[in-house]
Scaffold this motif. Structure first.
Motif, PDB file in Angstrom:
ATOM      1  N   GLU A 242      19.526  47.071  14.310  1.00 35.56           N
ATOM      2  CA  GLU A 242      19.492  48.535  14.153  1.00 35.56           C
ATOM      3  C   GLU A 242      20.916  49.037  13.976  1.00 35.56           C
ATOM      4  O   GLU A 242      21.515  49.585  14.904  1.00 35.56           O
ATOM      5  N   PRO A 243      21.477  48.844  12.794  1.00 41.42           N
ATOM      6  CA  PRO A 243      22.916  49.094  12.581  1.00 41.42           C
ATOM      7  C   PRO A 243      23.333  50.541  12.845  1.00 41.42           C
ATOM      8  O   PRO A 243      22.672  51.484  12.409  1.00 41.42           O
ATOM      9  N   LYS A 244      24.426  50.687  13.598  1.00 32.95           N
ATOM     10  CA  LYS A 244      24.986  52.015  13.878  1.00 32.95           C
ATOM     11  C   LYS A 244      26.434  52.134  13.403  1.00 32.95           C
ATOM     12  O   LYS A 244      26.868  53.199  12.997  1.00 32.95           O
ATOM     13  N   TYR A 245      27.188  51.027  13.477  1.00 33.85           N
ATOM     14  CA  TYR A 245      28.612  51.091  13.185  1.00 33.85           C
ATOM     15  C   TYR A 245      29.030  49.994  12.208  1.00 33.85           C
ATOM     16  O   TYR A 245      28.538  48.862  12.265  1.00 33.85           O
ATOM     17  N   ALA A 246      29.948  50.337  11.314  1.00 30.24           N
ATOM     18  CA  ALA A 246      30.636  49.360  10.472  1.00 30.24           C
ATOM     19  C   ALA A 246      32.100  49.361  10.886  1.00 30.24           C
ATOM     20  O   ALA A 246      32.677  50.427  11.134  1.00 30.24           O
ATOM     21  N   LEU A 247      32.705  48.176  10.954  1.00 29.39           N
ATOM     22  CA  LEU A 247      34.063  48.058  11.490  1.00 29.39           C
ATOM     23  C   LEU A 247      34.871  47.055  10.681  1.00 29.39           C
ATOM     24  O   LEU A 247      34.373  45.978  10.336  1.00 29.39           O
ATOM     25  N   VAL A 248      36.105  47.423  10.394  1.00 31.84           N
ATOM     26  CA  VAL A 248      37.077  46.506   9.804  1.00 31.84           C
ATOM     27  C   VAL A 248      38.308  46.470  10.692  1.00 31.84           C
ATOM     28  O   VAL A 248      38.840  47.518  11.072  1.00 31.84           O
ATOM     29  N   THR A 249      38.741  45.260  11.033  1.00 33.90           N
ATOM     30  CA  THR A 249      40.015  45.075  11.726  1.00 33.90           C
ATOM     31  C   THR A 249      40.900  44.228  10.818  1.00 33.90           C
ATOM     32  O   THR A 249      40.434  43.243  10.241  1.00 33.90           O
ATOM     33  N   VAL A 250      42.166  44.607  10.687  1.00 35.43           N
ATOM     34  CA  VAL A 250      43.030  43.917   9.728  1.00 35.43           C
ATOM     35  C   VAL A 250      44.479  43.917  10.187  1.00 35.43           C
ATOM     36  O   VAL A 250      44.981  44.914  10.706  1.00 35.43           O
ATOM     37  N   SER A 251      45.126  42.761  10.013  1.00 30.65           N
ATOM     38  CA  SER A 251      46.561  42.624  10.249  1.00 30.65           C
ATOM     39  C   SER A 251      47.189  42.202   8.931  1.00 30.65           C
ATOM     40  O   SER A 251      46.783  41.196   8.328  1.00 30.65           O
ATOM     41  N   LEU A 252      48.156  42.982   8.455  1.00 32.41           N
ATOM     42  CA  LEU A 252      48.705  42.803   7.111  1.00 32.41           C
ATOM     43  C   LEU A 252      50.075  42.133   7.141  1.00 32.41           C
ATOM     44  O   LEU A 252      50.880  42.387   8.048  1.00 32.41           O
ATOM     45  N   ASP A 253      50.312  41.293   6.128  1.00 31.22           N
ATOM     46  CA  ASP A 253      51.613  40.606   5.998  1.00 31.22           C
ATOM     47  C   ASP A 253      52.034  39.984   7.317  1.00 31.22           C
ATOM     48  O   ASP A 253      53.168  40.119   7.779  1.00 31.22           O
ATOM     49  N   THR A 254      51.093  39.269   7.928  1.00 26.49           N
ATOM     50  CA  THR A 254      51.354  38.597   9.188  1.00 26.49           C
ATOM     51  C   THR A 254      51.571  37.103   8.926  1.00 26.49           C
ATOM     52  O   THR A 254      51.723  36.683   7.784  1.00 26.49           O
ATOM     53  N   THR A 255      51.583  36.290   9.978  1.00 19.59           N
ATOM     54  CA  THR A 255      51.855  34.864   9.831  1.00 19.59           C
ATOM     55  C   THR A 255      50.665  34.031  10.286  1.00 19.59           C
ATOM     56  O   THR A 255      49.754  34.526  10.956  1.00 19.59           O
ATOM     57  N   GLU A 256      50.689  32.752   9.943  1.00 21.92           N
ATOM     58  CA  GLU A 256      49.635  31.829  10.327  1.00 21.92           C
ATOM     59  C   GLU A 256      49.480  31.747  11.844  1.00 21.92           C
ATOM     60  O   GLU A 256      48.380  31.592  12.387  1.00 21.92           O
ATOM     61  N   GLN A 257      50.606  31.904  12.561  1.00 24.10           N
ATOM     62  CA  GLN A 257      50.607  31.760  14.014  1.00 24.10           C
ATOM     63  C   GLN A 257      50.006  32.975  14.740  1.00 24.10           C
ATOM     64  O   GLN A 257      49.645  32.883  15.913  1.00 24.10           O
ATOM     65  N   SER A 258      49.902  34.101  14.067  1.00 26.22           N
ATOM     66  CA  SER A 258      49.388  35.308  14.716  1.00 26.22           C
ATOM     67  C   SER A 258      47.892  35.200  14.954  1.00 26.22           C
ATOM     68  O   SER A 258      47.196  34.396  14.330  1.00 26.22           O
ATOM     69  N   SER A 259      47.400  36.022  15.872  1.00 27.84           N
ATOM     70  CA  SER A 259      45.984  36.009  16.219  1.00 27.84           C
ATOM     71  C   SER A 259      45.118  36.451  15.040  1.00 27.84           C
ATOM     72  O   SER A 259      45.523  37.287  14.230  1.00 27.84           O
ATOM     73  N   GLY A 260      43.915  35.860  14.930  1.00 30.31           N
ATOM     74  CA  GLY A 260      42.953  36.335  13.948  1.00 30.31           C
ATOM     75  C   GLY A 260      42.395  37.682  14.371  1.00 30.31           C
ATOM     76  O   GLY A 260      42.700  38.203  15.452  1.00 30.31           O
ATOM     77  N   MET A 261      41.534  38.253  13.556  1.00 27.12           N
ATOM     78  CA  MET A 261      41.036  39.603  13.825  1.00 27.12           C
ATOM     79  C   MET A 261      39.707  39.639  14.571  1.00 27.12           C
ATOM     80  O   MET A 261      39.249  40.707  14.967  1.00 27.12           O
ATOM     81  N   THR A 262      39.079  38.467  14.794  1.00 26.64           N
ATOM     82  CA  THR A 262      37.816  38.482  15.529  1.00 26.64           C
ATOM     83  C   THR A 262      37.981  38.919  16.993  1.00 26.64           C
ATOM     84  O   THR A 262      37.100  39.635  17.506  1.00 26.64           O
ATOM     85  N   PRO A 263      39.060  38.539  17.699  1.00 31.00           N
ATOM     86  CA  PRO A 263      39.195  39.021  19.086  1.00 31.00           C
ATOM     87  C   PRO A 263      39.300  40.544  19.183  1.00 31.00           C
ATOM     88  O   PRO A 263      38.688  41.155  20.070  1.00 31.00           O
ATOM     89  N   LEU A 264      40.057  41.154  18.276  1.00 33.80           N
ATOM     90  CA  LEU A 264      40.161  42.614  18.267  1.00 33.80           C
ATOM     91  C   LEU A 264      38.810  43.232  17.928  1.00 33.80           C
ATOM     92  O   LEU A 264      38.375  44.204  18.564  1.00 33.80           O
ATOM     93  N   PHE A 265      38.131  42.668  16.928  1.00 35.37           N
ATOM     94  CA  PHE A 265      36.797  43.150  16.555  1.00 35.37           C
ATOM     95  C   PHE A 265      35.876  43.096  17.777  1.00 35.37           C
ATOM     96  O   PHE A 265      35.147  44.059  18.075  1.00 35.37           O
ATOM     97  N   ALA A 266      35.914  41.975  18.510  1.00 38.58           N
ATOM     98  CA  ALA A 266      35.069  41.795  19.680  1.00 38.58           C
ATOM     99  C   ALA A 266      35.349  42.850  20.744  1.00 38.58           C
ATOM    100  O   ALA A 266      34.416  43.426  21.341  1.00 38.58           O
ATOM    101  N   ASP A 267      36.617  43.134  20.985  1.00 36.15           N
ATOM    102  CA  ASP A 267      36.976  44.109  22.018  1.00 36.15           C
ATOM    103  C   ASP A 267      36.536  45.518  21.640  1.00 36.15           C
ATOM    104  O   ASP A 267      36.146  46.314  22.513  1.00 36.15           O
TER     105      ASP A 267
END
Length: 579
Positions: A543-568
């Motif tokens: 029953e969809p209510k929200y659409a969400l995009v999380t993005v980190s731009l011009d970052t590095t391979e070592q930085s965190s992916g965006m799924t943890p932020l999406f999850a929070d």
């Protein structure tokens, strides 16, 4: 000779007198409201010179969240004191008792003041309704409890709401027929700019007290409250932002140390922006710097999130089957993949694990039949072209989002015939550009069954008395949509990204809301190894209510992916929805 000298002197005196009289006529009668090249209003300047004034409200329209909470400013009930109190006897002890302060603190503050002030310094004390009522019932000249509008340093949704300037040149260019005060601010960026015609000040609200040269009362101790002649102003712009969610979203983005990027959260049913965070942050002392750019409305390379477009085309063109397997140990060029070999995968698992080879292979096959298919499906899912609300309001075209970029698939049309370029484009690389806002709207489109709708940042504009000036209904995005069948298949693929054991969104499996979505990692600079990291999705899945995009731009391979932020963010939304 003597007579001649007298005539010359008399003539000079006469010329000087005429010049002086002419100058006085100019000052007193002709140019009183626009004197000299600086267009000084002499009447206003004269009144200002013999007045003590406390501005309560600059008269410009204000922004509020979807629940009526103020954005970009605070409305604080404060205690206002005038300096002339030091020249008279007044019940400071009574006022101190009401506000819970010391009598001496009040007396000292008044003694040190040269102009009216809100008691408490840079952070004025905030009165309760009962305190405000009790103070005003005392009817002490020079002592008032008023609702003062205060603009803070840290503003929510700063790039979306935007900035204002006092530029005389801009005022003349934009409003040549209006006689605007030098103090009048006009919109420069964001919603401040796109809604500027509604927001223009009709006059300040202020407390005015006339004084003599020593600062003492000139006409007794009456303080006048001056407000705009038109009681309908200032207007209220009711945004679609949820202030509480916005505050928590900004805190999370900063917690994850995202210095370039952010997030955008949409209400799927209403097609409204609930929260939008852009970094770098807007700095008050650098309003035209990089922090003024809304990264959520700016073109960026999406990487594998774009595979959703390729997948939609592959479903419609019938180039996949449950039995077809793809060699995901190979790169898109057909070489052995040393970095991320995935083995032999079917189409569903290829999408869940984000196999580049599968989508490069499918795209080159479809391109032989239709070289334009990637652009066509990008339009069907709304990731190229503007998605912000735009329409006719009182015979004037209103575009809500300031300088929203449109996105693109191809930079040069000739590249559509190059198999290598087709392969790179199919996985969201090469020339593909889209905005995080458009990606969020693509997820909303899939979640609502394929219907494309324009995204609102403002739901309506109200007069000061609460009556509606204009509201903004839902509007479709023109053009073809994907079919209901294709939509269902995409929904299943996006859910598989999370539910499959090796899916790139497996981290999101155990959230309080079921999530569907797609990850993306885009190379933006091969030499420096810079990447864009994305996760785009929607929830709850059924029953969809929200659409969400999380993005980190011009970052590095070592930085965190965006799924943890999406999850929070999902956890925060669930917590608030459960209250």
């Amino acid at each position: 000779m003597h007579k001649r000298r007298m005539i010359i002197v008399a003539t000079i005196l006469m010329v000087l007198i005429i010049t002086l009289v002419g100058r006085l006529v100019q000052i007193q009668l002709v140019a009183t409201e626009s004197f000299s090249k600086h267009h000084v209003n002499l009447i206003e300047a004269s009144v200002k010179q013999r007045s003590q004034v406390l501005k309560i409200d600059d008269g410009r329209g204000k922004f509020y969240d979807r629940n009526g909470q103020p954005l970009a400013h605070e409305e604080i009930p404060t205690l206002v004191l005038f300096p002339f109190l030091s020249k008279m006897t007044w019940p400071a002890d009574e006022v101190a008792r009401i506000i819970g302060s010391s009598e001496q603190a009040l007396i000292t503050a008044v003694a040190n003041a040269k102009e009216p002030f809100a008691f408490g310094g840079d952070t004025p004390i905030q009165l309760s309704l009962s305190q405000s009522k009790a103070i005003n019932e005392l009817k002490i000249p020079g002592v008032f409890a008023v609702n003062q509008k205060i603009y803070g340093e840290d503003r929510l949704a700063a790039q979306l709401i935007g900035t204002t300037v006092k530029s005389d040149a801009l005022k003349l260019e934009r409003y040549p027929d209006l006689n605007l005060s030098p103090e009048t601010r006009i919109g420069d960026k964001g919603l401040q700019r796109t809604f500027d015609e509604f927001l223009l000040s009709e006059g300040e609200s202020k407390l005015v007290f006339h004084v003599d040269a020593s600062g003492g009362p000139l006409f007794g101790v009456d303080v006048k409250y001056v407000e705009p002649a038109n009681p309908l102003y200032p207007v209220k712009v009711i945004t679609t932002i949820d202030k509480e969610i916005q505050e928590k979203a900004e805190a999370l983005v900063d917690q994850y140390k995202i210095t370039n990027g952010g997030l955008v959260l949409l209400d799927i049913e209403k097609s409204e922006i609930v929260a939008m965070v852009s970094r770098p942050a807007l700095k008050k002392d650098d309003p035209n710097g990089i922090g003024s750019v809304n990264m959520m409305a700016t073109q960026k390379t999406p990487g594998s999130v774009f595979k959703t477009i390729t997948a939609a085309a592959a479903i419609d063109y019938g180039v996949i089957s449950s039995s077809r397997m793809f060699n995901c140990d190979l790169t898109i060029e057909g070489k052995v993949d040393q970095q991320r070999p995935l083995g032999m995968l079917n189409f569903k698992d290829s999408f869940a694990q984000s196999c580049n080879r599968t989508f490069a292979e499918l795209a080159t096959e479809i391109a032989e039949e239709n070289p334009n298919f990637l652009e066509e499906y990008a339009k069907k899912l709304g990731i190229i072209g503007q998605v912000g609300w735009s329409g006719d309001v009182y015979h004037t075209q209103v575009t809500q989002l300031y300088r929203e970029q449109s996105g693109k698939v191809w930079h040069e049309q000739a590249l559509k015939k190059d198999k290598k370029m087709i392969a790179k484009t199919a996985i969201g690389q090469q020339d593909v550009q889209t905005t995080p806002l458009a990606m969020a709207n693509m997820m909303a489109t899939i979640a609502r069954g394929g219907k494309k709708e324009q995204v609102k940042a403002v739901s309506k504009v109200e007069f000061n008395n609460g009556t509606t000036v204009v509201d903004f209904p839902n509007q479709k995005i023109e053009g073809e949509n994907i079919s209901p069948y294709t939509t269902i298949k995409l929904q299943q693929l996006l859910r598989g990204v999370v539910t499959e054991e090796k899916g790139t969104g497996a981290l999101l499996q155990n959230l309080p809301y079921e999530v569907a979505g797609k990850s993306g990692t885009a190379q933006t600079n091969l030499e420096t190894g810079k990447l864009n990291k994305w996760f785009a999705g929607y929830f709850p899945y059924k029953e969809p209510k929200y659409a969400l995009v999380t993005v980190s731009l011009d970052t590095t391979e070592q930085s965190s992916g965006m799924t943890p932020l999406f999850a929070d963010v999902v956890k925060v939304i669930h917590q608030l929805d459960s209250q």
